[in-house]
Design a protein around this motif. Structure first.
Motif, PDB file in Angstrom:
ATOM      1  N   GLU A 154       0.843  -1.203   0.000  1.00 50.95           N
ATOM      2  CA  GLU A 154       0.000   0.000   0.000  1.00 50.95           C
ATOM      3  C   GLU A 154       0.873   1.246   0.000  1.00 50.95           C
ATOM      4  N   LEU A 158       0.688   4.056  -2.820  1.00 55.38           N
ATOM      5  CA  LEU A 158       0.370   5.460  -2.529  1.00 55.38           C
ATOM      6  C   LEU A 158       1.520   6.372  -2.966  1.00 55.38           C
ATOM      7  N   PHE A 161       1.093   7.031  -6.595  1.00 55.97           N
ATOM      8  CA  PHE A 161       0.019   7.997  -6.841  1.00 55.97           C
ATOM      9  C   PHE A 161       0.446   9.418  -6.457  1.00 55.97           C
ATOM     10  N   LYS A 165       0.404  12.566  -8.943  1.00 55.62           N
ATOM     11  CA  LYS A 165      -0.954  13.022  -8.603  1.00 55.62           C
ATOM     12  C   LYS A 165      -1.604  13.752  -9.774  1.00 55.62           C
ATOM     13  N   ILE A 194      -5.912  -1.436  -4.029  1.00 55.29           N
ATOM     14  CA  ILE A 194      -6.513  -0.104  -4.029  1.00 55.29           C
ATOM     15  C   ILE A 194      -7.722  -0.070  -3.108  1.00 55.29           C
ATOM     16  N   ARG A 198      -7.953   2.493  -0.076  1.00 52.69           N
ATOM     17  CA  ARG A 198      -9.073   3.443   0.040  1.00 52.69           C
ATOM     18  C   ARG A 198      -9.707   3.388   1.427  1.00 52.69           C
ATOM     19  N   ILE A 208      -8.798   8.453  -4.314  1.00 57.20           N
ATOM     20  CA  ILE A 208      -8.377   7.736  -5.521  1.00 57.20           C
ATOM     21  C   ILE A 208      -9.632   7.393  -6.323  1.00 57.20           C
ATOM     22  N   ASP A 209      -9.761   8.016  -7.468  1.00 59.45           N
ATOM     23  CA  ASP A 209     -10.909   7.761  -8.333  1.00 59.45           C
ATOM     24  C   ASP A 209     -10.607   6.609  -9.283  1.00 59.45           C
ATOM     25  N   TYR A 216      -6.727   4.468 -12.543  1.00 55.76           N
ATOM     26  CA  TYR A 216      -7.052   5.259 -11.357  1.00 55.76           C
ATOM     27  C   TYR A 216      -6.350   6.614 -11.401  1.00 55.76           C
ATOM     28  N   ARG A 217      -6.913   7.564 -10.643  1.00 58.48           N
ATOM     29  CA  ARG A 217      -6.334   8.893 -10.585  1.00 58.48           C
ATOM     30  C   ARG A 217      -6.481   9.420  -9.143  1.00 58.48           C
ATOM     31  N   LEU A 218      -5.402  10.034  -8.644  1.00 56.56           N
ATOM     32  CA  LEU A 218      -5.430  10.634  -7.304  1.00 56.56           C
ATOM     33  C   LEU A 218      -5.785  12.105  -7.420  1.00 56.56           C
ATOM     34  N   ARG A 219      -6.674  12.561  -6.546  1.00 56.32           N
ATOM     35  CA  ARG A 219      -7.012  13.988  -6.525  1.00 56.32           C
ATOM     36  C   ARG A 219      -7.316  14.415  -5.094  1.00 56.32           C
TER      37      ARG A 219
END
Ligand code: CA
Length: 226
Positions: A154, A158, A161, A165, A194, A198, A208-209, A216-219
């Motif tokens: 993990e 992360l 990501f 980002k 993931i 999450r 994380i979308d 996936y995308r981090l926002r």
């Protein structure tokens, strides 16, 4: 560098211990899962070589137990079990690498050295985004005053990501970058990790979308995310 070998085959265990001692490591051996957990509770080691087929508890269970106790030493799994599932299981439970028996000692040594190198040398400064900080060495994230413990995978996930980002990361790229192996494209390794990550990021200022069918995308978390 202190190593623990967890292997019930006395011949193999002795030959590994002899080789690794000659190569300059401080080696301890145990021949069961429970003995490994007792030993690791007492004293830290720099890496663990873990056989999966043990006489008392399964090697994967040993992994689960030691990760849940916050023991983060890199683990190299030895397995006679061929096939993707056994390897995925071990990696999902926090193994860092594996070797399928029979193997050459030279390969074990090379992989062990790589694990120790990776563990010893953080390759990045603390990563942060929107108030969340990822510690490069400890497997912790800090969210305000709260600390959350991650598994090694993990943590790697992360970190990827956070370094990228806002970018859309394709599932297959994540698989290669975080797990380093070319698993079958259909493996659910990435989605499983993931999902776990999450859960741990429930209270985090980042989200994380999933981008359906792609990756996936981090926002940053928005007020509308709840
Ligand atoms: Ca065995």
């Amino acid at each position: 560098m202190a190593l623990l070998i967890v292997e019930d085959n006395a011949t193999l265990s002795a030959s590994l211990a002899r080789g690794l001692t000659e190569d300059g490591y401080a080696v301890d051996t145990v021949d069961s899962g429970l003995a490994a957990l007792r030993r690791l509770d007492r004293q830290d080691v720099d890496a663990v070589v873990l056989d999966l087929g043990l006489p008392d508890i399964d090697g994967v269970e040993v992994l689960v137990q030691l990760r849940s106790r916050g023991i983060n030493a890199p683990v190299l799994v030895l397995t006679a079990r061929d096939g993707v599932k056994a390897r995925v299981d071990a990696l999902e439970q926090g193994a860092d690498d594996y070797l399928v028996k029979p193997f050459e000692y030279a390969e074990l040594l090379a992989r062990l050295r790589a694990l120790l190198r990776r563990a010893a040398a953080p390759r990045w400064a603390p990563l942060s985004y929107n108030g969340l900080v990822l510690d490069p060495i400890e497997l912790d994230i800090t969210i305000g005053t709260q600390r959350v413990r991650l598994s090694p995978r993990e943590h790697a996930l992360l970190a990827l990501f956070l370094r990228r980002k806002g970018e859309l990361l394709r599932r297959d790229d994540i698989l290669v970058q975080v797990f380093g192996y070319h698993f079958e494209p259909g493996t659910n390794l990435v989605s499983v990790h993931i999902a776990n990550l999450r859960k741990k990021l429930r209270d985090a200022p980042i989200v994380i979308d999933a981008v359906r069918g792609v990756g996936y995308r981090l926002r940053a978390r928005e007020p509308s995310d709840g």
